[in-house]
Structure formats: structure tokens, C-alpha cells
Design an enzyme around this catalytic site. Structure first.
Site, mmCIF file in Angstrom:
data_model
loop_
_atom_site.group_PDB
_atom_site.id
_atom_site.type_symbol
_atom_site.label_atom_id
_atom_site.label_comp_id
_atom_site.label_asym_id
_atom_site.label_seq_id
_atom_site.Cartn_x
_atom_site.Cartn_y
_atom_site.Cartn_z
ATOM 1 N N GLU A 1 11.170 15.227 15.811
ATOM 2 C CA GLU A 1 11.394 14.937 14.324
ATOM 3 C C GLU A 1 10.637 15.801 13.477
ATOM 4 O OE1 GLU A 1 10.286 11.434 12.192
ATOM 5 O OE2 GLU A 1 12.003 11.681 10.986
ATOM 6 N N CYS B 1 13.841 10.389 6.766
ATOM 7 C CA CYS B 1 13.868 9.796 7.960
ATOM 8 C C CYS B 1 15.274 9.928 8.427
ATOM 9 C CB CYS B 1 13.531 8.243 8.116
ATOM 10 S SG CYS B 1 14.126 7.393 6.623
ATOM 11 N N GLU C 1 10.903 0.714 9.622
ATOM 12 C CA GLU C 1 11.809 1.444 9.578
ATOM 13 C C GLU C 1 11.112 3.141 9.797
ATOM 14 O OE1 GLU C 1 13.426 3.872 6.342
ATOM 15 O OE2 GLU C 1 13.841 4.353 8.283
ATOM 16 N N GLY D 1 7.624 4.655 8.180
ATOM 17 C CA GLY D 1 6.965 5.737 8.556
ATOM 18 C C GLY D 1 7.130 6.264 9.992
ATOM 19 N N LYS E 1 0.804 -1.231 0.125
ATOM 20 C CA LYS E 1 0.091 -0.061 0.042
ATOM 21 C C LYS E 1 0.895 1.184 -0.012
ATOM 22 C CE LYS E 1 -1.910 2.531 3.314
ATOM 23 N NZ LYS E 1 -1.788 3.754 2.879
#
Lengths: 299, 320, 496
Positions: C405, C308, C274, C252, C200
């Protein structure tokens, strides 16, 4: 009376001398404290005969154990792999020296014949030796340079994850214990281990062997007591990096694994532990992180 | 919190050339250059897409920055006059094409060139100092310079002593540049580093600073006689040097890229680099040059294509 | 135009000016993307409309709609998982590795053939500069298929035993920051090891994944081996909970990653994660300053900081702070923000209104926390989602902008005095994805690399990716590795 059973191989005639009973305590930070809660609980053999009272570890003991494990991590993971291997090998020497003690304790804990118990002890010591030898080799198998498409030197190597929380197998009191503990230590992790609730004594004796080896205090910490009571605290502790649920019944693992998710712990929840088979490398891989380093190649 | 950032003191620079030890300390104290990183930045700048109006401006600017060069043993007055004619009027059929910045010749032909470009604004640059090797006594080199200047050269392109540089005798290199600068009088001095012999970008950075400290008006990559000559990473380091030198002293010195630049595409890429690495002040013939011979015709051909929309051919540009 | 806090949006879309040498617009042709009015999901070897909501995916640079996608619903997820199961039990897991390899080689080649089309499509849907999708995203995606193709028939040599087995059906959920590349990172190793896939893509960036589906179909991959859906969190949830999925792979946010870990704990599915990061880019006083500046800029402004492993914290040695910051400011002034399809654009659009709001919110927090905000003069286009490259100076370890973040083009600048302090500050975070080290001293590089608790350490470089190089995090940046020999482990039975 349990007196003579704790003194296998003493050579003394059973009834003529009162045995000095052993106190089975926790092993935290290289020392043998009782539980801060003051509690203990009876450990019996398969027939229900009392073997000893073991310390019943509390969540505060667990907290202290994690602190000790974290404190020991820098030194243990920073030691050379050769040094770790040497230390682990010496532990095997200490175990071998206590061979008869272990056979008696395993037999008392699990029942069965003396031969079966001896076979288990032999296997446990041999497995410990096997893992000791991995210490300065695992990185060569698991790591290496990566041929990237550019002027860079790139290599990956395994590093220990940190503090591993381990629930040891409930049934196999020595071989099972060794099988879950040795791989975590040889790669440089430190550990907080919950011994089998019902069969903790061989593990405690193993910690006595550790205390007479060169293993720095805090590298391995052992708590005896109720796994049901302590495991959730281990699973939720934010300074524990990995969780090995081997000794937890699969039906009870989910809440522990979910608590572990709060800090993205690496959780090992294997289907079954085949103690007879050669372990392979998956337990070594379970508690290492792969670090990949890049550097340009230039003048 | 204010954003006032401390500026490095300019005072230290004057002392840098005091003696060999000071010079070594200064040069070795400069930041290193990571080769792979510098090459990556140069390559990234080469991906800029310069089209239409920007391209037209870049082509004309590049033409105006050319030092049209002939440095052959077989050069003669006839050859030099022919070169100068092209330098002054690159495209006989199009007066709109700007003249180049300068012609560049050997010292004994300076006089011919001076006559040929008189009144046009095109400068006469002369190589000197036992070009290209630089292997001669200082006295000989200075006579070389003096004669070129006396013949009317307004720009002198000297070579540094690479042997001395690579063996760490920085002060010797420095003092030679100072002496040559003095002999130049009012002519401006370009210092050729011969970067192909220096090999590493760290050495290019140090040689650039050494030359600037010694008073060179321009730092120049190459004699054009060996390969590699001008390359994007070398140009990057030299442009950074003049940028940093200007930041530190307020003096704007120049950069000349010479050797191996044959196409407009390369020239435009270098202009992009000048623009983004050094800054607008260097987008001018007073501070940036291309030492070239065949580049000029490629620039003209690209100019033709922009004007006509069709690809050009070699018959439509004159040889020099 | 003087530098200041970001300019209010104005009518013209223009990058930072250079009046002498103005680069004319150099737009890549939009037509090359062969944009269709609508895209379909790919289930069991066939394209069809999802039975969920029809959603328009927009171009974040202009807010104009690009195409319509009928998203999957729960029934579609069920169908896809069932198809993947059939394919797994049918042909795929028994197909010799050498045959699987050839399928993967076909896909790699096809991506290369349609590289330009995919790059333009990616920039339209995601907002990233064409320069990046063309030079990084698409070629690296092809490279991943090439690399894993070669492992498919060599698994017995990979260090996982003589006959490693696949797990089964892999459910894969990927983010919007590198849509095609993340699809390649997931699909290639899964297929090479003999698993089948239901993937997806992110809700805001479905187009290149669905075009990859077309490529896969043209490569004649057996039906059901790869299934590609479209949709948002509810579709992801359905996939996570689907009983027929044996293995989950997720890239994500850390928050969602933890939810997935909880869910997988209950379901017993294998999991690799991850997640996010807050990487420290550490610059020592003896660094090659100019290249360090490039590394810092690349580290946080590449892909608009939607990375990321972005170097979102600059840890600069106090003695060279001013010099490095001045050089950084000079460099930032040359960055060109604007139309992603312009080949000269360096900074593209923020992927969505929601993400822009988050970045703005955290930037406001940074100011409120007392850090000094700085951006180069920058004209933002009046439509689309834009945020100028931004630095916060004078930030401290104990601030939200140093801990959280941001996932945008925002750099937090802190200082340190000694290598140990740099290590301590770099490691003082629940994250552990990447780190950067800039120094010319070799022994210090290795000393630092040894101590940094990060899965990827870039020394004198940053943001380098390669299919042969394992990528993944420590701690709350996730577990499992993608790329390299290690990347096989996540898709093999009996590994963690």
C-alpha cells in the site's frame, strides 16, 4: 479390559466373544490417516480406565489438515446454501443412526448416568439439525439491501471467512463439539478442529458419521492429541482465517490470540459456553465476512 | 518500455456505412455509457468556480457562440429583422460586446435574414427537413434544404428521423443525412439528434457517431420544441463523440447545444465541460454553438454586473 | 509543456495549464474556518490544555503553522477514561435510546450548520481540496450522526436479540486521511448503542475533531460521554492499554492494527479494525470506458490517494489496455493540483513530510522494479508537500508497487485476459478491503462480485460511501464493519 465398553448394544454376551477394538484415527481430507508422527496416546474414562489409544496429531498433520480445508473451501462455500443444508441434515441422520454408540461413548468419556448421556446426545443431534436449517436463511437475516442516498442498488451479504481453526471444548465431548463446529460449517466455512485432549472419542465417531454423509472431504478435519502442542500451530498458520479458542482455558489464550494477530485472524474467545441455552446467532456471525456491493441504477 | 500506444485503425470507419448490418455492428460496438457515472461527471464539472477574468472571457466567448434563434409559427419579416439587429449588435450601448455566431430561422425567412446581416460576419442558419418532426418524404426534405440554401443560408440545421433510429433502421437515417449534406452544397450541416426522444445516453452516443460518419459538420442536441432538450450528461456524451471522432479521423466536428439553456451560469458550465472533456480546439464558434434566445440577454446582464459590480435588471437589455 | 516524470518544484503554484480558458483562482475564504491560535482537548465535559507537549499543527499545503495544541499525556488519558466510565455508569447507559437519539440528531444538525466552517478547517489542516471536504467529508459526517441517531431506540429490532447491551467505554483511534468523517464513523454508532467514548484523532489533524468537541459540548451532551484528546502514538498506546477501556476501535495501518490485536488479546478488550488495502479496479473490454476512466481516477486520486479503499491497482483487460491508458492520460491532464482552498483544485497536498517521503520512496521502488512511470505535466508549488498524480505502466503482480500500500496518488497498472485471471490477481494479496468492476454485462458483474474477496465491491462505480452501507475488510484489511445495521455489532455486548 476395555473390550466390552466399546461395543455397547452389540447384544452379544460380554465374556463369550472377543471385541474388535476400534482404532481412533485422525480425519483429514475425508480420509482417516494415522498421525504422520506415528504417535498415539491413551484415552481413559473418568476413573482412569483405558478406553482406547487415539492418534496424537502432529504439526505436520495440522499442516495437512489446513491444506485439505483450504482445498475444500471453494467447493463447500460455492455450493448452494440449500445443498449445504441438505448435507448437514444428512449428517444429523447419520448421528441419529449411531445414537446408542454416542451415548455409550459420551458416558464413557464424561461419566454420569445413561440418561444424562442420552440427553446430551439428543441435544447434540437437535443442535446439528438447528444449524443445518440456518444454512439457507442466515443470509436473509444478516444481509439485505441498504437504502443509500443515491441512485445505487446496494446490498450486503454474509460470506464465509474461509478456514476456521477450532479448539473444541475440553469437557463436553459431543454437545460442546457440535456447538462449535456446526455454526462454522453451515455458513460455508471449512474447519480444522482440535478435539478435546482428554475426551476425543465421541468427536472421532462423529467424523465417521461425516464420512458416511455427503460432506465433501476436507470440509471438516479433526485432529486428536495434545491441544497444548497443536493450538499454537493452528494460531500461527497463515492460511487459517479464523480462530475459535472456546476449548482453550482463558488463562492460556493470550499467546494464541497474539500469534493470530500476525495475519489479523478473526479470533473468538468467548467468556463461557452455555450449552443449555439456545445458541443465538453470534456464532454464525463470528466467522462470516460482510460483503457490500454497489451498482448504479440507470438506463 | 515505450509509451507508444496503438491507435484504432481509421480504415474501419469508411466501411461502417456500407450497409445496415455494418452500421449496426459499428454503432452497437461502441462502448456503453453508464448513466449514473455520466451524470456524476457532469455534476462534478458543474462545481468548477469560474470567476473574474475567466468569467469575463467565458461570457464573451459564449456570446460569440450563440445562434440567436426564432422558430415560431408567428415569425414574420419584422420579427426576423429585429432579431438580426440584436444578433449583430447585442448591446446597442456597448460596441465592445461581440456579435453572435449566427441567427437561426425557418427556411422561408432566410432571405430576410441574409439581407439584415449582410456584411456583418453573422451567419444565417436555417432549420430544414420538415423541422421539427422530420416526418416527411425525403424528397420533401431535400426541397426544404435546397430552398434555404438558395435563399442564402450558410448553415443548415436538419433533424434526423428519430422513428427510424429508434426502430433500428440506422441506414435510412444515415442515407438521409448524406443526401442532405449533398444538398447543402457549401453550407455547413448541423444534425439535430433530438436527444429528448432518444432518451438513453447509449442512443445519444450511437446517434452522434452515426451523424458524424454520415458527414454532419455539427451534431446538435435538440429542436427546442420538446423537453428535455440539452442537458449536461447529453452534452458530455456528444462532446466525447466529437473528441473521439477527431482522435480517430483527424477531423474536428462541432457540437451545438440547443433548448433550455437560459442562464449564463449554465452556458459557462457547458464551456467548462467543452474545455475539460473535448479540449481547447472546441472553445470556438467554429466548433461549438449555443442555440438560444433568452440566453443572450442573461449573458449581457452578467456582463453588466462584471463591469459595474451591481446586479442588472431586465430594463437594461433589449428584447429582440 | 510535455508530460514527463514530475517537474521540479517551481516558484508559482499553478495547476495544469489551459491557456485559452484559464480558470482564475477561486479561493474559499480562509477566515470562514475561524481558526483559533490554540485548541484544547475535551475531557469530562470541559476544555483544557493537555499536559503533554504543545505541538503546532501545520497546513501541509504551505507548511505554515495553523494552531497550537497541547497534547494529552498519560494522566489525561486516565482522566478521560475515568470520565467516560463515570458517564457510562451514571447516566448514559440507562438513558432511554430515544433520548440518546435526540442528542445525536442535535450533533448532526450542528455539523450541518457549521458545515462550511468545518470544511475549510479540514482542508487547512489536512490538505485535501475544499471541493472534497465540502462535498464529501462534512456532509457524510453529518449523515452518519443522522443515521445512527435513528438506531438508538430500535436496537431490539436490529438482529442482535431483543435487548442488546452496550459494551462500556470505547477507546477510538482514527487516522489523518478523513479526520472529521472518521470521528463521525466512530462516535455515532458507539453513542447510539449506549457506550461512552474516548477518541484520539491523528497527530497531524486534530483541529476538526476538537471543533467537533465544541459542537458536542454545545449540544449539552452529558460530561464524559464523549472525550476527545490530541496526541501521537504514545497517547494512543496509553488508550489501548488503559484498564478502564472495554472496547477498542482502530482505523489505520495494518502494521499498527496487528500491534493492537496483540495488545487486545492480552487485555481481553473487544476490538474492531479497519486497516489498509490494495484494491483492484478491474476494467473489462466491454466497460463503459469513459465512466470507467472516471472511476479509476476517482478511485486513486480522490483525497490524493490517501484512502484505505483506494483503487490503487488498475487491472485492465489486455485487449483494451492501450485504449484505457490513453483515455486515462487524457483525463489526468485535466486534473488541477494546487491550493486546497481553491474551489477548482482536484488534487491537494500530501498530509505530511513523512507521508510524502513514503510515497516518493515507493515510487522510486516502482521505477527500480522496471515499471514505466508517467505523470501529466504538473507544476508543484515550492512550499508544502506535493506529489503529482502518477501511473506505473507495465507493472507486474510480483512487484512491490503491486503488493504494498502506497497511500498516495500512485496507480499501478496491470493486465489480465480472462475473468478468472482478474479474480485471481485481485484476490492475490493479504488485503481485502475493496474492489471495482467495470463491465456492461450484468451476469459478469454478479459473478465477479461473488468471487472477489473484498468487503466492499463497487460495480460500475467507485468510492461511494453512505452511512447505511457497511464498510470494512476481509483478511488483513481488518474485521468489523462501520455503517449500516452491521455497524452496530462492534459496540454491542456478545457480538464479535
Amino acid at each position: 479390559m476395555a473390550s466390552s465398553k466399546g461395543k455397547a448394544g452389540s447384544g452379544a454376551a460380554p465374556a463369550s466373544r472377543l471385541a474388535v477394538r476400534k482404532t481412533y484415527k485422525l480425519y483429514i481430507g475425508g480420509a482417516f490417516p494415522r498421525s504422520e508422527s506415528g504417535r498415539s496416546y491413551p484415552v481413559t474414562d473418568r476413573d482412569g480406565t483405558l478406553l482406547a489409544h487415539a492418534a496424537q496429531g502432529s504439526r505436520k498433520d495440522l499442516r495437512d489438515a489446513v491444506t485439505a480445508a483450504r482445498k475444500a473451501f471453494a467447493g463447500w462455500s460455492g455450493a448452494t446454501a440449500y445443498n449445504r443444508g441438505q448435507v448437514l441434515y444428512r449428517i444429523a441422520e447419520m448421528m441419529e443412526g449411531r445414537h446408542e454408540q454416542f451415548v455409550a461413548e459420551v458416558r464413557a468419556a464424561e461419566g454420569g448416568s445413561a440418561d444424562a448421556a442420552a440427553a446430551q446426545v439428543d441435544a447434540a443431534i437437535d443442535r446439528w439439525v438447528w444449524y443445518a436449517g440456518w444454512s439457507d436463511k442466515y443470509a436473509q437475516v444478516a444481509g439485505g439491501s441498504n437504502p443509500v442516498a443515491g441512485p445505487y442498488f446496494n446490498f450486503s451479504l454474509p460470506e464465509p471467512s474461509g478456514v476456521v481453526g477450532i479448539v473444541a471444548p475440553q469437557d463436553s465431548s459431543l454437545l460442546g463439539f457440535v456447538s462449535v463446529v456446526a455454526p462454522a460449517l453451515t455458513t460455508g466455512n471449512t474447519a480444522v478442529v482440535l478435539a478435546s485432549s482428554e475426551r476425543p472419542l465421541p468427536a472421532v465417531s462423529l467424523t465417521e458419521a461425516l464420512a458416511t454423509s455427503d460432506l465433501p472431504g476436507g470440509v471438516l478435519n479433526l485432529l486428536t492429541g495434545s491441544v497444548t502442542e497443536l493450538a499454537p500451530w493452528l494460531a500461527s498458520h497463515r492460511d487459517v482465517n479464523c480462530l475459535d479458542l472456546t476449548g482453550v482455558d482463558p488463562a492460556d489464550r493470550v499467546p494464541l490470540a497474539q500469534a493470530a494477530a500476525d495475519t489479523v485472524k478473526r479470533v473468538l474467545a468467548p467468556a463461557a459456553l452455555d450449552l443449555a441455552a439456545e445458541p443465538g446467532m453470534s456464532r454464525l456471525a463470528a466467522f462470516v465476512e460482510t460483503k457490500t456491493v454497489w451498482h448504479p441504477l440507470g438506463v | 518500455m515505450s509509451l507508444t500506444l496503438s491507435q484504432p485503425a481509421t480504415a474501419g470507419l469508411a466501411d461502417a456505412g456500407r450497409d445496415d448490418a455494418s452500421l449496426r455492428r459499428f454503432l452497437h460496438g461502441l462502448p456503453g455509457v453508464d448513466q449514473v457515472g455520466a451524470e456524476a461527471r457532469a455534476a462534478a464539472l458543474a462545481t468548477r468556480s469560474i470567476k473574474t477574468t475567466a468569467k469575463a472571457w467565458a461570457i464573451d466567448t459564449a456570446i460569440r457562440m450563440v445562434d440567436l434563434t426564432t422558430l415560431e409559427g408567428s415569425d414574420s419579416p419584422g420579427k426576423v429583422r429585429s432579431l438580426c439587429a440584436k444578433a449583430v449588435r447585442p448591446d446597442p450601448s456597448d460596441p465592445g460586446v461581440p456579435a453572435v455566431a449566427a441567427v437561426c430561422v425557418y427556411p422561408d425567412l432566410v432571405g430576410v435574414a441574409v439581407e439584415a446581416v449582410r456584411g456583418t460576419g453573422v451567419q444565417v442558419a436555417s432549420v430544414a427537413t420538415a423541422f421539427p418532426s422530420g416526418r416527411a418524404a425525403l424528397a420533401t426534405k431535400l426541397v426544404d434544404v435546397a430552398e434555404a440554401v438558395a435563399a442564402g443560408a450558410t448553415e443548415i440545421d436538419m433533424v434526423i428521423d428519430r422513428g427510424a433510429f429508434l426502430s433500428g433502421r440506422y441506414l435510412k437515417v444515415y442515407e438521409e443525412i448524406v443526401a442532405v449534406k449533398q444538398a447543402c452544397g457549401s453550407a455547413h450541416l448541423k444534425v439535430i439528434l433530438e436527444t429528448g426522444e432518444l432518451v438513453t445516453l447509449d442512443a445519444v452516443r450511437r446517434a452522434s457517431w452515426l451523424s458524424l460518419l454520415a458527414g454532419g459538420d455539427f451534431i446538435k442536441t435538440s429542436t427546442g420544441k420538446i423537453s428535455p432538450a440539452a442537458t449536461p450528461p447529453v452534452a458530455l456524451v456528444m462532446l466525447q463523440a466529437v473528441r473521439d471522432f477527431a482522435a480517430r479521423t483527424g477531423e474536428v466536428r462541432g457540437v451545438k447545444l440547443a433548448g433550455g439553456i437560459r442562464t449564463s451560469k449554465e452556458a459557462i458550465r457547458y464551456l467548462v465541460m467543452v474545455n475539460e472533456v473535448a479540449g481547447e480546439r472546441w472553445l470556438d464558434p467554429a466548433t461549438f454553438r449555443f442555440g438560444a434566445s433568452s440566453l443572450l440577454n442573461d449573458l449581457l446582464q452578467q456582463r453588466h454586473k462584471l463591469a459595474t459590480g451591481a446586479y442588472d435588471g431586465p430594463d437594461y437589455v433589449s428584447i429582440d | 509543456m510535455t508530460d514527463q516524470p514530475p517537474a521540479t518544484p517551481s516558484a508559482a503554484a499553478a495547476p495544469t495549464d489551459s491557456s485559452l480558458f484559464d480558470y482564475a483562482p477561486a479561493p474559499e475564504s480562509r477566515a470562514i474556518a475561524r481558526l483559533k491560535p490554540s485548541y484544547q482537548i475535551y475531557v469530562d465535559g470541559a476544555f483544557r490544555d493537555g499536559r503533554g507537549e504543545a505541538v503546532k499543527t501545520i497546513n501541509p499545503a504551505t507548511e505554515e503553522p495553523l494552531a497550537e495544541v497541547a497534547e494529552a499525556n498519560a494522566a489525561d488519558v486516565t482522566d478521560a477514561v475515568a470520565a467516560a466510565r463515570r458517564a457510562y455508569q451514571g447516566s448514559w447507559s440507562t438513558l432511554p435510546g430515544a433520548e440518546r437519539a435526540k442528542y445525536l440528531f442535535r450533533i448532526a444538525r450542528a455539523i450541518q450548520e457549521r458545515a462550511r466552517e468545518l470544511a475549510v478547517l479540514e482542508s487547512l489542516d489536512n490538505g485535501k481540496p475544499i471541493k472534497e471536504s465540502r462535498d464529501v467529508d462534512v456532509p457524510t459526517a453529518a449523515a452518519h450522526f443522522f443515521y445512527y441517531a435513528g438506531w438508538a431506540d430500535k436496537l431490539g429490532y436490529a438482529g442482535f436479540g431483543p435487548n442488546p447491551r452496550p459494551i462500556g467505554v470505547a477507546g477510538q483511534i482514527i487516522p489523518w486521511n478523513f479526520p472529521l468523517l472518521m470521528a463521525a464513523w466512530k462516535i455515532a454508532p458507539a453513542l447510539a448503542t449506549g457506550n461512552t467514548v474516548v477518541l484520539k484523532p491523528a497527530e497531524t489533524t486534530p483541529l476538526t475533531a476538537l471543533t467537533l468537541a465544541e459542537i458536542i459540548a454545545e449540544c449539552d451532551l452529558p460530561p464524559g460521554v464523549v472525550n476527545i484528546l490530541a496526541g501521537g502514538p504514545s497517547v494512543g498506546q496509553a488508550l489501548v492499554e488503559a484498564p478502564g477501556v472495554d472496547k477498542l476501535a482502530f482505523t489505520g495501518s495494518t502494521a499498527v492494527g496487528k500491534d493492537l490485536q496483540r495488545s487486545a488479546a492480552a487485555s481481553g478488550k473487544r476490538l474492531s479494525l479497519e486497516l489498509g488495502g490494495k484494491a483492484a479496479n478491474i476494467v473489462f473490454d466491454d466497460a463503459a470506458i469513459d465512466q470507467a476512466v472516471e472511476g479509476i481516477v476517482n478511485g486513486i486520486f480522490f483525497n490524493q490517494g490517501h484512502v484505505c479503499c483506494a483503487g490503487s491497482r488498475l487491472l485492465v483487460q489486455e485487449s483494451v489496455h492501450d485504449e484505457v491508458v490513453a483515455a486515462l492520460q487524457d483525463r489526468l491532464r485535466t486534473l488541477r493540483l494546487g491550493d486546497p482552498l481553491d474551489k477548482n483544485t482536484d488534487i491537494g497536498a500530501i498530509n505530511s513530510a513523512a507521508q510524502l517521503a513514503r510515497v516518493r520512496e515507493l515510487a522510486d521502488v516502482g521505477e527500480a522494479e522496471g515499471a514505466t512511470r508517467w505523470s501529466p505535466a504538473c507544476t508543484l508549488p515550492d512550499r508544502g508537500f506535493w506529489f503529482p498524480p502518477t501511473m506505473f505502466l507495465g507493472a507486474h503482480q510480483a512487484s512491490r508497487i503491486a503488493q504494498e500500500e502506497i497511500f498516495g496518488p500512485v496507480l499501478t497498472v496491470l493486465t489480465f485476459r480472462t475473468p478468472q485471471e482478474a479474480v485471481d490477481k485481485a484476490n492475490n494479496t493479504p488485503y481485502g478491503l475493496s474492489a471495482g468492476i467495470w463491465t456492461e454485462k450484468g451476469s459478469r458483474i454478479l459473478w465477479m462480485a461473488n468471487r472477489l474477496r473484498a468487503g466492499v465491491v463497487w460495480a460500475n462505480t467507485f468510492n461511494r460511501f453512505d452511512p447505511a452501507s457497511p464498510f470494512g475488510g476481509y483478511k488483513e484489511s481488518g474485521f468489523g464493519r462501520e455503517g449500516g445495521r452491521h455497524g452496530l455489532a462492534a459496540y454491542l455486548e456478545g457480538e464479535l
